[in-house]
Design a protein around this motif. Structure first.
Motif, PDB file in Angstrom:
ATOM      1  N   SER A  10      46.954  26.300  30.533  1.00 44.05           N
ATOM      2  CA  SER A  10      47.637  27.522  30.090  1.00 44.05           C
ATOM      3  C   SER A  10      47.686  28.541  31.229  1.00 44.05           C
ATOM      4  O   SER A  10      46.980  29.549  31.189  1.00 44.05           O
ATOM      5  CB  SER A  10      46.907  28.117  28.884  1.00 44.05           C
ATOM      6  N   PRO A  11      48.502  28.304  32.266  1.00 42.43           N
ATOM      7  CA  PRO A  11      48.534  29.201  33.426  1.00 42.43           C
ATOM      8  C   PRO A  11      48.952  30.628  33.090  1.00 42.43           C
ATOM      9  O   PRO A  11      48.545  31.565  33.766  1.00 42.43           O
ATOM     10  CB  PRO A  11      49.541  28.540  34.370  1.00 42.43           C
ATOM     11  N   SER A  12      49.735  30.808  32.023  1.00 42.89           N
ATOM     12  CA  SER A  12      50.175  32.162  31.667  1.00 42.89           C
ATOM     13  C   SER A  12      49.057  32.986  31.043  1.00 42.89           C
ATOM     14  O   SER A  12      49.184  34.207  30.914  1.00 42.89           O
ATOM     15  CB  SER A  12      51.361  32.099  30.698  1.00 42.89           C
ATOM     16  N   ASP A  13      47.952  32.341  30.665  1.00 40.55           N
ATOM     17  CA  ASP A  13      46.827  33.055  30.063  1.00 40.55           C
ATOM     18  C   ASP A  13      45.563  32.890  30.892  1.00 40.55           C
ATOM     19  O   ASP A  13      44.471  33.218  30.455  1.00 40.55           O
ATOM     20  CB  ASP A  13      46.575  32.547  28.638  1.00 40.55           C
ATOM     21  N   PHE A  14      45.722  32.377  32.107  1.00 48.18           N
ATOM     22  CA  PHE A  14      44.570  32.135  32.970  1.00 48.18           C
ATOM     23  C   PHE A  14      44.637  33.107  34.144  1.00 48.18           C
ATOM     24  O   PHE A  14      45.440  32.940  35.064  1.00 48.18           O
ATOM     25  CB  PHE A  14      44.589  30.693  33.477  1.00 48.18           C
ATOM     26  N   PHE A  15      43.795  34.146  34.128  1.00 47.63           N
ATOM     27  CA  PHE A  15      43.830  35.103  35.228  1.00 47.63           C
ATOM     28  C   PHE A  15      43.121  34.519  36.440  1.00 47.63           C
ATOM     29  O   PHE A  15      42.129  33.793  36.309  1.00 47.63           O
ATOM     30  CB  PHE A  15      43.217  36.447  34.814  1.00 47.63           C
ATOM     31  N   ILE A  16      43.629  34.820  37.625  1.00 45.71           N
ATOM     32  CA  ILE A  16      43.045  34.293  38.843  1.00 45.71           C
ATOM     33  C   ILE A  16      42.501  35.407  39.734  1.00 45.71           C
ATOM     34  O   ILE A  16      41.545  35.212  40.475  1.00 45.71           O
ATOM     35  CB  ILE A  16      44.052  33.419  39.619  1.00 45.71           C
ATOM     36  N   VAL A  17      43.112  36.612  39.678  1.00 41.39           N
ATOM     37  CA  VAL A  17      42.646  37.780  40.439  1.00 41.39           C
ATOM     38  C   VAL A  17      42.694  38.981  39.513  1.00 41.39           C
ATOM     39  O   VAL A  17      43.614  39.093  38.690  1.00 41.39           O
ATOM     40  CB  VAL A  17      43.530  38.037  41.683  1.00 41.39           C
ATOM     41  N   ALA A  18      41.725  39.879  39.635  1.00 44.06           N
ATOM     42  CA  ALA A  18      41.708  41.056  38.768  1.00 44.06           C
ATOM     43  C   ALA A  18      40.967  42.208  39.435  1.00 44.06           C
ATOM     44  O   ALA A  18      40.310  42.037  40.468  1.00 44.06           O
ATOM     45  CB  ALA A  18      41.059  40.722  37.419  1.00 44.06           C
ATOM     46  N   ASP A  19      41.085  43.388  38.827  1.00 48.66           N
ATOM     47  CA  ASP A  19      40.265  44.517  39.248  1.00 48.66           C
ATOM     48  C   ASP A  19      38.807  44.088  39.123  1.00 48.66           C
ATOM     49  O   ASP A  19      38.418  43.475  38.121  1.00 48.66           O
ATOM     50  CB  ASP A  19      40.502  45.730  38.346  1.00 48.66           C
ATOM     51  N   SER A  20      37.994  44.405  40.106  1.00 45.30           N
ATOM     52  CA  SER A  20      36.604  43.949  40.035  1.00 45.30           C
ATOM     53  C   SER A  20      35.656  44.963  40.644  1.00 45.30           C
ATOM     54  O   SER A  20      36.059  45.905  41.315  1.00 45.30           O
ATOM     55  CB  SER A  20      36.442  42.595  40.741  1.00 45.30           C
ATOM     56  N   TYR A  21      34.387  44.733  40.402  1.00 43.54           N
ATOM     57  CA  TYR A  21      33.353  45.696  40.805  1.00 43.54           C
ATOM     58  C   TYR A  21      32.084  44.935  41.131  1.00 43.54           C
ATOM     59  O   TYR A  21      31.662  44.064  40.367  1.00 43.54           O
ATOM     60  CB  TYR A  21      33.097  46.674  39.654  1.00 43.54           C
ATOM     61  N   TRP A  22      31.475  45.233  42.268  1.00 43.82           N
ATOM     62  CA  TRP A  22      30.232  44.575  42.660  1.00 43.82           C
ATOM     63  C   TRP A  22      29.104  45.577  42.543  1.00 43.82           C
ATOM     64  O   TRP A  22      28.937  46.449  43.386  1.00 43.82           O
ATOM     65  CB  TRP A  22      30.337  44.051  44.087  1.00 43.82           C
ATOM     66  N   THR A  23      28.330  45.463  41.497  1.00 47.29           N
ATOM     67  CA  THR A  23      27.280  46.453  41.228  1.00 47.29           C
ATOM     68  C   THR A  23      26.206  46.463  42.296  1.00 47.29           C
ATOM     69  O   THR A  23      25.530  47.464  42.495  1.00 47.29           O
ATOM     70  CB  THR A  23      26.639  46.196  39.859  1.00 47.29           C
ATOM     71  N   ALA A  24      26.019  45.347  42.993  1.00 55.32           N
ATOM     72  CA  ALA A  24      24.972  45.285  44.012  1.00 55.32           C
ATOM     73  C   ALA A  24      25.220  46.276  45.135  1.00 55.32           C
ATOM     74  O   ALA A  24      24.292  46.824  45.719  1.00 55.32           O
ATOM     75  CB  ALA A  24      24.867  43.867  44.574  1.00 55.32           C
ATOM     76  N   TRP A  25      26.479  46.506  45.460  1.00 53.47           N
ATOM     77  CA  TRP A  25      26.819  47.441  46.519  1.00 53.47           C
ATOM     78  C   TRP A  25      27.423  48.733  45.996  1.00 53.47           C
ATOM     79  O   TRP A  25      27.758  49.623  46.748  1.00 53.47           O
ATOM     80  CB  TRP A  25      27.803  46.802  47.496  1.00 53.47           C
ATOM     81  N   LYS A  26      27.587  48.840  44.676  1.00 57.48           N
ATOM     82  CA  LYS A  26      28.204  50.017  44.079  1.00 57.48           C
ATOM     83  C   LYS A  26      29.562  50.313  44.719  1.00 57.48           C
ATOM     84  O   LYS A  26      29.886  51.429  45.090  1.00 57.48           O
ATOM     85  CB  LYS A  26      27.295  51.250  44.217  1.00 57.48           C
ATOM     86  N   THR A  27      30.354  49.278  44.858  1.00 56.43           N
ATOM     87  CA  THR A  27      31.682  49.441  45.437  1.00 56.43           C
ATOM     88  C   THR A  27      32.681  48.650  44.612  1.00 56.43           C
ATOM     89  O   THR A  27      32.317  47.746  43.880  1.00 56.43           O
ATOM     90  CB  THR A  27      31.702  48.948  46.891  1.00 56.43           C
TER      91      THR A  27
END
Length: 234
Positions: free
Chosen positions: A153-170
Motif C-alpha cells: 500500500s504505497p499510498s498509505d506508507f510514509f517514507i519521510v516525515a517531520d521528525s525530532y531527535w530528543t537526544a540532541w533536542k533538535t
C-alpha cells in the motif's frame, strides 16, 4: 480669514487607541498566516524530496536506500545517510530543501546560511526505518537497501516525515521505532505532522495515524507504533 482645521488632543489620543486596537487584532492574524505559509513550504520541500527519491528508485531497479547504512557497510557510490546520497549524487542539491523551514537551522530561530549534508548526523526531515514482511528492526536489517515492491500500500506508507531527535533536542534525524526511541515523529501544535508517502504524494497526518502504525503496518515496523513528539510534551 479662513480657519484651519486642527486635531484636538482628545482626537489624537482616540486615533492612537484605534490604531493600537487594530494592530492587536491583526498581529495574531499575521502570525497565523505566516505559519500556514511555512506549513505549505514544508510540504513543498517534502515534494522535492519525493521527486528526488522517485528518480533514485527508478535508476536503481526499484530499490531505495535505508535511512542510514552501517558505517562499515556503505555501498560504493553512496553515502551513509540518505540525505547525503541524494545530495552528493545530484538528485537534490538544494541543502535547504532537506530542512524544515519552521525550525533551526534554516527556520525562524536560526540565521545559519550553510549546513552540511554528509556523513555526519544531519538534523533534517526523518526517513522511516522499515523492514520487509517477516523481518524485524534490528542489526543489519535496517541498514540494507530494499525493494519498494514489497510494500502493498504505497499510498498509505510514509517514507519521510517531520521528525525530532530528543537526544540532541533538535529537529530532524530519523524515525526508528525499533532502534532508537529518541527518534520521534514531530507534531505541530495542532497535532499533525507532514509526511511524504511512497507513491509520491504528501499530506499532513494526525498523531493517531503514526501511533497506530504498529497495528496497520506492523509487518514493516516490528509491530511497534511510531512515537510522536509535540511542543506541548515538554
Amino acid at each position: 480669514m479662513k480657519r484651519h482645521a486642527a486635531f484636538t488632543l482628545l482626537e489624537i489620543l482616540l486615533a492612537g487607541v484605534v490604531v493600537a486596537v487594530l494592530l492587536a487584532l491583526l498581529f495574531p492574524l499575521g502570525g497565523a498566516m505566516r505559519q500556514r505559509a511555512l506549513d505549505q513550504r514544508s510540504l513543498q520541500q517534502l515534494r522535492q524530496i519525493g521527486t528526488a527519491l522517485t528518480v533514485f528508485i527508478g535508476e536503481n531497479s526499484g530499490t531505495i536506500m535505508p535511512r542510514a547504512y552501517n558505517a562499515n557497510a556503505v555501498p560504493p557510490g553512496q553515502k551513509r545517510f540518505w540525505t547525503a546520497t541524494l545530495y552528493h549524487r545530484g538528485y537534490l542539491t538544494d541543502k535547504r530543501a532537506y530542512y524544515d523551514p519552521r525550525f533551526a537551522p534554516f527556520g525562524p530561530d536560526d540565521n545559519a546560511t550553510t549546513q552540511r549534508i554528509e556523513d555526519g548526523t544531519p538534523a533534517t526531515y526523518g526517513m522511516r526505518d522499515w523492514v520487509k514482511p517477516g523481518e524485524v528492526i534490528h542489526g543489519d536489517y535496517t541498514r540494507a537497501a530494499k525493494k519498494i515492491s514489497v510494500i502493498s500500500s504505497p499510498s498509505d506508507f510514509f517514507i519521510v516525515a517531520d521528525s525530532y531527535w530528543t537526544a540532541w533536542k533538535t529537529q530532524g534525524y530519523g524515525i526508528s521505532p525499533g532502534v532508537n526511541s529518541a527518534n520521534l515523529v514531530r507534531l505541530d501544535k495542532a497535532g499533525f505532522a507532514g509526511a511524504l508517502f511512497l507513491d509520491g504524494h504528501v499530506g499532513r497526518k494526525p498523531r493517531e495515524y503514526f501511533e497506530t502504525l504498529g497495528v496497520t503496518q506492523g509487518q514493516y515496523s516490528d509491530g511497534q507504533p511510531y512515537k510522536t513528539w509535540s511542543p506541548e510534551s515538554e
